[in-house]
Design a protein around this motif. Structure first.
Motif, PDB file in Angstrom:
ATOM      1  N   CYS A   8      -0.837  -4.721  14.984  1.00 31.91           N
ATOM      2  CA  CYS A   8      -0.609  -3.249  15.196  1.00 31.91           C
ATOM      3  C   CYS A   8      -1.438  -2.039  15.084  1.00 31.91           C
ATOM      4  O   CYS A   8      -2.725  -2.968  14.640  1.00 31.91           O
ATOM      5  CB  CYS A   8       0.513  -2.700  14.038  1.00 31.91           C
ATOM      6  SG  CYS A   8       2.296  -4.431  14.479  1.00 31.91           S
ATOM      7  N   ASP A  10      -2.545  -0.052  13.740  1.00 35.57           N
ATOM      8  CA  ASP A  10      -2.609   1.246  12.591  1.00 35.57           C
ATOM      9  C   ASP A  10      -3.454   0.317  11.421  1.00 35.57           C
ATOM     10  O   ASP A  10      -3.166   0.649  10.624  1.00 35.57           O
ATOM     11  CB  ASP A  10      -1.437   2.257  12.220  1.00 35.57           C
ATOM     12  CG  ASP A  10      -0.282   1.028  11.420  1.00 35.57           C
ATOM     13  OD1 ASP A  10      -0.475  -0.082  12.190  1.00 35.57           O
ATOM     14  OD2 ASP A  10       0.078   1.556  10.545  1.00 35.57           O
ATOM     15  N   SER A  35      -0.967  -3.647   8.500  1.00 35.23           N
ATOM     16  CA  SER A  35      -0.022  -2.679   9.172  1.00 35.23           C
ATOM     17  C   SER A  35       0.760  -1.549   8.497  1.00 35.23           C
ATOM     18  O   SER A  35       2.242  -2.389   8.526  1.00 35.23           O
ATOM     19  CB  SER A  35       0.207  -2.761  10.245  1.00 35.23           C
ATOM     20  OG  SER A  35       0.517  -2.125  11.292  1.00 35.23           O
ATOM     21  N   SER A  37       2.655   0.794   9.832  1.00 36.05           N
ATOM     22  CA  SER A  37       3.638   0.578  11.073  1.00 36.05           C
ATOM     23  C   SER A  37       4.918  -0.462  11.198  1.00 36.05           C
ATOM     24  O   SER A  37       6.186  -0.392  11.184  1.00 36.05           O
ATOM     25  CB  SER A  37       3.318   1.227  11.561  1.00 36.05           C
ATOM     26  OG  SER A  37       2.420   0.908  12.728  1.00 36.05           O
ATOM     27  N   CYS A  38       3.920  -1.426  11.202  1.00 37.94           N
ATOM     28  CA  CYS A  38       5.009  -3.140  11.032  1.00 37.94           C
ATOM     29  C   CYS A  38       4.811  -3.529  10.036  1.00 37.94           C
ATOM     30  O   CYS A  38       5.838  -5.067  10.100  1.00 37.94           O
ATOM     31  CB  CYS A  38       4.203  -3.837  11.853  1.00 37.94           C
ATOM     32  SG  CYS A  38       3.965  -3.449  13.891  1.00 37.94           S
TER      33      CYS A  38
END
Length: 121
Positions: A8, A10, A35, A37-38
């Motif tokens: 990911c 980020d 990450s 976000s993930c």
């Protein structure tokens, strides 16, 4: 390379960088990434150019060591390589105590491995 490996965008490093040594020679850097976000962790290995210049074929395993499971998660193994950068697969370990993990195997030699510092959620 990270996005090509499915990491990911980020993802950022968490914890310390550890090093794999072959004798007294620094061979590779090992890191752990996270990450937000993930919600995944990733192991990462960067082979030092000074080792690659020796043109030694090696097998490499990378992933996230889970202390909760006592096992390697997100494990990825590459055989017979001379590549420089390696990402593990996504590891669903963000609520666990983990370390980045890297191992190098060279035919006829003991395996070389290291974990980064232990990180707990």
């Amino acid at each position: 390379m990270a996005q090509a490996a499915g990491v990911c965008s980020d993802a950022y490093q968490i914890g310390t960088t550890s090093y794999i040594y072959r004798g007294t020679d620094k061979t590779a850097s090992v890191k752990q990434f996270y990450s937000p976000s993930c919600k995944q962790n990733y192991g990462y290995v960067w082979m030092w150019q000074s080792f690659l210049d020796k043109n030694i074929t090696f097998d490499l395993t990378v992933g996230v060591w889970s202390y909760d499971r006592n096992s390697l998660v997100g494990k990825r193994t590459v055989f017979g390589t001379h590549d420089q950068e390696f990402w593990g697969n996504a590891a669903n370990t963000v609520s666990e105590c983990t370390s980045g993990y890297g191992q190098i195997n060279i035919t006829g030699e003991p395996s070389y491995d290291v974990r980064t510092d232990k990180r707990c959620a």
